[in-house]
Scaffold this motif. Sequence first.
Motif, PDB file in Angstrom:
ATOM      1  N   LEU A   1     -11.137  -7.523   4.163  1.00 19.08           N
ATOM      2  CA  LEU A   1     -10.593  -7.495   2.428  1.00 19.08           C
ATOM      3  C   LEU A   1      -9.520  -7.777   2.424  1.00 19.08           C
ATOM      4  CD1 LEU A   1     -12.532  -3.260   2.213  1.00 19.08           C
ATOM      5  CD2 LEU A   1     -12.886  -5.720   0.613  1.00 19.08           C
ATOM      6  N   VAL A   2      -8.236  -6.994   4.022  1.00 20.66           N
ATOM      7  CA  VAL A   2      -6.837  -7.531   3.322  1.00 20.66           C
ATOM      8  C   VAL A   2      -6.675  -7.743   5.165  1.00 20.66           C
ATOM      9  CG1 VAL A   2      -6.487  -5.766   1.348  1.00 20.66           C
ATOM     10  CG2 VAL A   2      -5.759  -5.232   4.538  1.00 20.66           C
ATOM     11  N   ASP A   3      -5.637  -8.761   4.711  1.00 14.22           N
ATOM     12  CA  ASP A   3      -4.854  -9.485   6.182  1.00 14.22           C
ATOM     13  C   ASP A   3      -3.669  -9.211   6.071  1.00 14.22           C
ATOM     14  OD1 ASP A   3      -6.354 -10.360   7.804  1.00 14.22           O
ATOM     15  OD2 ASP A   3      -6.704 -12.234   6.710  1.00 14.22           O
ATOM     16  N   SER A   4      -2.977  -9.219   6.851  1.00 11.99           N
ATOM     17  CA  SER A   4      -1.071  -9.203   7.151  1.00 11.99           C
ATOM     18  C   SER A   4      -0.412 -10.535   6.355  1.00 11.99           C
ATOM     19  CB  SER A   4      -0.756  -8.319   8.416  1.00 11.99           C
ATOM     20  OG  SER A   4      -1.312  -7.227   8.937  1.00 11.99           O
ATOM     21  N   ASP A   5       0.076 -10.523   5.579  1.00 11.13           N
ATOM     22  CA  ASP A   5       1.180 -11.104   5.453  1.00 11.13           C
ATOM     23  C   ASP A   5       1.954 -12.091   6.293  1.00 11.13           C
ATOM     24  OD1 ASP A   5       1.967 -13.523   3.812  1.00 11.13           O
ATOM     25  OD2 ASP A   5       2.586 -12.355   1.836  1.00 11.13           O
ATOM     26  N   PRO A   6       2.125 -13.371   6.814  1.00  6.19           N
ATOM     27  CA  PRO A   6       2.742 -13.516   8.071  1.00  6.19           C
ATOM     28  C   PRO A   6       4.179 -14.004   7.265  1.00  6.19           C
ATOM     29  CG  PRO A   6       1.478 -15.120   7.357  1.00  6.19           C
ATOM     30  CD  PRO A   6       1.307 -14.143   6.131  1.00  6.19           C
ATOM     31  N   TYR A   7       4.059 -14.050   5.896  1.00  5.07           N
ATOM     32  CA  TYR A   7       6.115 -14.667   5.424  1.00  5.07           C
ATOM     33  C   TYR A   7       6.947 -12.882   4.568  1.00  5.07           C
ATOM     34  CZ  TYR A   7       3.618 -18.867   5.925  1.00  5.07           C
ATOM     35  OH  TYR A   7       2.792 -19.834   6.604  1.00  5.07           O
ATOM     36  N   ALA A   8       5.751 -12.113   4.435  1.00  7.07           N
ATOM     37  CA  ALA A   8       6.205 -11.075   4.204  1.00  7.07           C
ATOM     38  C   ALA A   8       5.847  -9.897   5.192  1.00  7.07           C
ATOM     39  CB  ALA A   8       5.589 -10.959   3.095  1.00  7.07           C
ATOM     40  N   PRO A   9       6.976  -9.026   6.128  1.00  8.04           N
ATOM     41  CA  PRO A   9       6.212  -8.326   7.049  1.00  8.04           C
ATOM     42  C   PRO A   9       5.694  -6.461   6.431  1.00  8.04           C
ATOM     43  CG  PRO A   9       8.214  -9.254   7.720  1.00  8.04           C
ATOM     44  CD  PRO A   9       7.948 -10.236   6.662  1.00  8.04           C
ATOM     45  N   GLY A  10       5.028  -5.843   6.652  1.00 11.21           N
ATOM     46  CA  GLY A  10       4.763  -5.127   5.409  1.00 11.21           C
ATOM     47  C   GLY A  10       4.210  -5.221   4.245  1.00 11.21           C
ATOM     48  N   GLY A  11       3.671  -6.391   4.223  1.00 10.43           N
ATOM     49  CA  GLY A  11       2.512  -7.188   3.159  1.00 10.43           C
ATOM     50  C   GLY A  11       1.500  -7.103   3.390  1.00 10.43           C
ATOM     51  N   PHE A  12       0.655  -7.521   2.856  1.00  8.66           N
ATOM     52  CA  PHE A  12      -0.728  -7.918   3.088  1.00  8.66           C
ATOM     53  C   PHE A  12      -1.494  -8.601   2.116  1.00  8.66           C
ATOM     54  CE2 PHE A  12       0.132  -3.578   4.325  1.00  8.66           C
ATOM     55  CZ  PHE A  12      -0.614  -4.223   5.689  1.00  8.66           C
ATOM     56  N   ILE A  13      -2.385  -8.960   2.343  1.00  4.37           N
ATOM     57  CA  ILE A  13      -2.895 -10.578   0.962  1.00  4.37           C
ATOM     58  C   ILE A  13      -4.507 -10.315   1.199  1.00  4.37           C
ATOM     59  CG2 ILE A  13      -3.717 -13.008   1.177  1.00  4.37           C
ATOM     60  CD1 ILE A  13      -1.409 -13.839   3.409  1.00  4.37           C
ATOM     61  N   PRO A  14      -5.047  -9.904  -0.821  1.00  2.00           N
ATOM     62  CA  PRO A  14      -6.244  -9.658  -0.463  1.00  2.00           C
ATOM     63  C   PRO A  14      -7.262 -10.474  -0.394  1.00  2.00           C
ATOM     64  CG  PRO A  14      -4.452  -9.414  -2.946  1.00  2.00           C
ATOM     65  CD  PRO A  14      -4.087  -9.873  -1.288  1.00  2.00           C
ATOM     66  N   HIS A  15      -8.443 -10.495  -0.012  1.00  2.00           N
ATOM     67  CA  HIS A  15      -9.525 -11.504   0.160  1.00  2.00           C
ATOM     68  C   HIS A  15     -10.392 -11.170  -1.088  1.00  2.00           C
ATOM     69  CE1 HIS A  15      -7.242 -13.233   3.349  1.00  2.00           C
ATOM     70  NE2 HIS A  15      -7.771 -12.063   4.332  1.00  2.00           N
ATOM     71  N   ASP A  16     -11.268 -11.567  -1.360  1.00  2.00           N
ATOM     72  CA  ASP A  16     -12.641 -11.397  -2.375  1.00  2.00           C
ATOM     73  C   ASP A  16     -13.505 -10.936  -1.700  1.00  2.00           C
ATOM     74  OD1 ASP A  16     -14.143 -11.187  -4.025  1.00  2.00           O
ATOM     75  OD2 ASP A  16     -14.548 -13.132  -4.448  1.00  2.00           O
ATOM     76  N   PRO A  17     -13.023  -9.080  -2.260  1.00  2.00           N
ATOM     77  CA  PRO A  17     -14.523  -7.789  -1.372  1.00  2.00           C
ATOM     78  C   PRO A  17     -16.025  -8.573  -1.568  1.00  2.00           C
ATOM     79  CG  PRO A  17     -14.000  -7.081  -3.483  1.00  2.00           C
ATOM     80  CD  PRO A  17     -13.209  -8.799  -3.023  1.00  2.00           C
TER      81      PRO A  17
ATOM     82  N   PRO B   1       0.795  -1.463  -0.423  1.00  2.00           N
ATOM     83  CA  PRO B   1      -0.299   0.421  -0.223  1.00  2.00           C
ATOM     84  C   PRO B   1       0.630   1.480  -0.224  1.00  2.00           C
ATOM     85  CG  PRO B   1      -0.256  -0.445   2.639  1.00  2.00           C
ATOM     86  CD  PRO B   1       0.496  -1.653   1.605  1.00  2.00           C
ATOM     87  N   PRO B   2       0.474   1.990  -0.232  1.00  2.00           N
ATOM     88  CA  PRO B   2       0.892   3.090  -0.214  1.00  2.00           C
ATOM     89  C   PRO B   2       1.987   3.280   1.059  1.00  2.00           C
ATOM     90  CG  PRO B   2      -1.093   4.294  -0.902  1.00  2.00           C
ATOM     91  CD  PRO B   2      -1.258   2.226  -1.115  1.00  2.00           C
ATOM     92  N   THR B   3       2.966   4.479   0.859  1.00  2.00           N
ATOM     93  CA  THR B   3       3.540   5.001   2.202  1.00  2.00           C
ATOM     94  C   THR B   3       2.727   5.759   3.009  1.00  2.00           C
ATOM     95  OG1 THR B   3       6.040   4.650   1.452  1.00  2.00           O
ATOM     96  CG2 THR B   3       5.682   6.226   3.294  1.00  2.00           C
ATOM     97  N   GLY B   4       2.650   4.973   4.324  1.00  2.00           N
ATOM     98  CA  GLY B   4       2.417   6.450   5.191  1.00  2.00           C
ATOM     99  C   GLY B   4       0.139   5.487   5.459  1.00  2.00           C
ATOM    100  N   TYR B   5      -0.176   4.459   4.606  1.00  2.00           N
ATOM    101  CA  TYR B   5      -1.431   4.243   4.764  1.00  2.00           C
ATOM    102  C   TYR B   5      -1.533   3.480   6.179  1.00  2.00           C
ATOM    103  CZ  TYR B   5      -5.847   2.217   3.292  1.00  2.00           C
ATOM    104  OH  TYR B   5      -7.105   1.758   3.714  1.00  2.00           O
ATOM    105  N   ASN B   6      -2.629   3.685   6.402  1.00  2.00           N
ATOM    106  CA  ASN B   6      -2.648   2.705   7.410  1.00  2.00           C
ATOM    107  C   ASN B   6      -4.239   1.909   7.345  1.00  2.00           C
ATOM    108  OD1 ASN B   6      -3.999   2.039  10.272  1.00  2.00           O
ATOM    109  ND2 ASN B   6      -4.456   3.800  11.435  1.00  2.00           N
ATOM    110  N   PRO B   7      -3.923   0.449   7.023  1.00  2.00           N
ATOM    111  CA  PRO B   7      -5.306  -0.346   7.059  1.00  2.00           C
ATOM    112  C   PRO B   7      -5.861  -0.766   8.112  1.00  2.00           C
ATOM    113  CG  PRO B   7      -2.831  -1.381   7.803  1.00  2.00           C
ATOM    114  CD  PRO B   7      -2.329  -0.139   8.348  1.00  2.00           C
ATOM    115  N   ASP B   8      -5.773   0.050   8.542  1.00  2.00           N
ATOM    116  CA  ASP B   8      -7.297  -1.062   9.935  1.00  2.00           C
ATOM    117  C   ASP B   8      -8.177  -1.168   9.146  1.00  2.00           C
ATOM    118  OD1 ASP B   8      -4.765  -0.586  12.023  1.00  2.00           O
ATOM    119  OD2 ASP B   8      -5.820   0.847  13.166  1.00  2.00           O
TER     120      ASP B   8
END
Length: 328
Positions: free
Chosen positions: A44-60, A30-37
């Motif tokens: 809609l997303v979850d933190s990626d446990p295998y890629a710090p700072g990354g996220f896994i998208p879910h079907d909306p 996501p863009p720098t400084g964006y709050n994904p809460d």
Amino acid sequence: MSELHRPGGELPLTEADFEAYRQIAEGYPPPTGYNPDRLIALRLVDSDPYAPGGFIPHDPRAAAQGLTTAVLRDLTRLTEQVAHIPVLERLAEHFDPHRLYGGPGSEFLSTAALMNARLGEVGAAALKEFLSVQPGEPADRDPAILRLGVERTRTALRRGVHVRSIYHRSAHEHDQTREYVSAMVADGADVRASNMPGPRMVIIDGRHLFIDNLVIDGAEGNSGWHVFDRAAVAWVRGLFDLFWDAAERWQDLCATREASPLSERQLRILRMLAAGYAQQQIGSRIGLSERAIAKELRLVRHALSAQTTYEVMAWYGRQQLSQETSST
């Protein structure tokens, strides 16, 4: 706690949220400084446990279904709570009779239709008495409404309700009103007539009071109030008795009017003149134009063979003196 009420889970999504989800769905951070809460709260997303700072998208669509399920669960809970409201309100039946204060004081009824509907509802449940004051000049009314009024009165009288009504004396000269009142009297109602300009009111069983609106500016002309504060209703009930004691029996008025050369409207104008009001002031007080007042005075002079209003008032003074002498 449902997803909708979790921190950051409020809708709608912002443009920044849409842009962040698009980048995550395309495999970018996501863009720098964006709050994904917010995206996380809405699943809609979850933190990626295998890629710090990354996220896994879910079907909306799955997120929308989850949100729908949560909302329906909340609505079910709220519906169950709302169902308790009428049950709790029914308990007032046991609380109010044992309190000096009988619950809320009044309710504004904003239209004539609402006033008539509430009057019909409360009047149909009357057990002891139905009192009314109709002080205004009579006017033609819908015959169907008059028949309904007669039938309501008869039904109340059959139940043993004591019906007492006060009309303005001019009602005797209005054919439709006179016939209506005569039907009430024939059925057992007590009716009196008065010259006093008292307020229009209806009192039912000493617990319900209906009065004109004098509170809310700009409201419909026939709007009014349903008052059920016990102290207020009792006070006005006492006021009704004062008007009643000062009024004349309808039957006596019938006998008196047969012997008078003037109409009740004309006598009312003379009473106003005798009280010190100028001819120009009388019309606005009794709902007539100045031209109508002048016409009535011409008819009075003709009926009494008088040339001036001074002669008319001299006759009126003699009539008043004669009535006072005969009454003593």
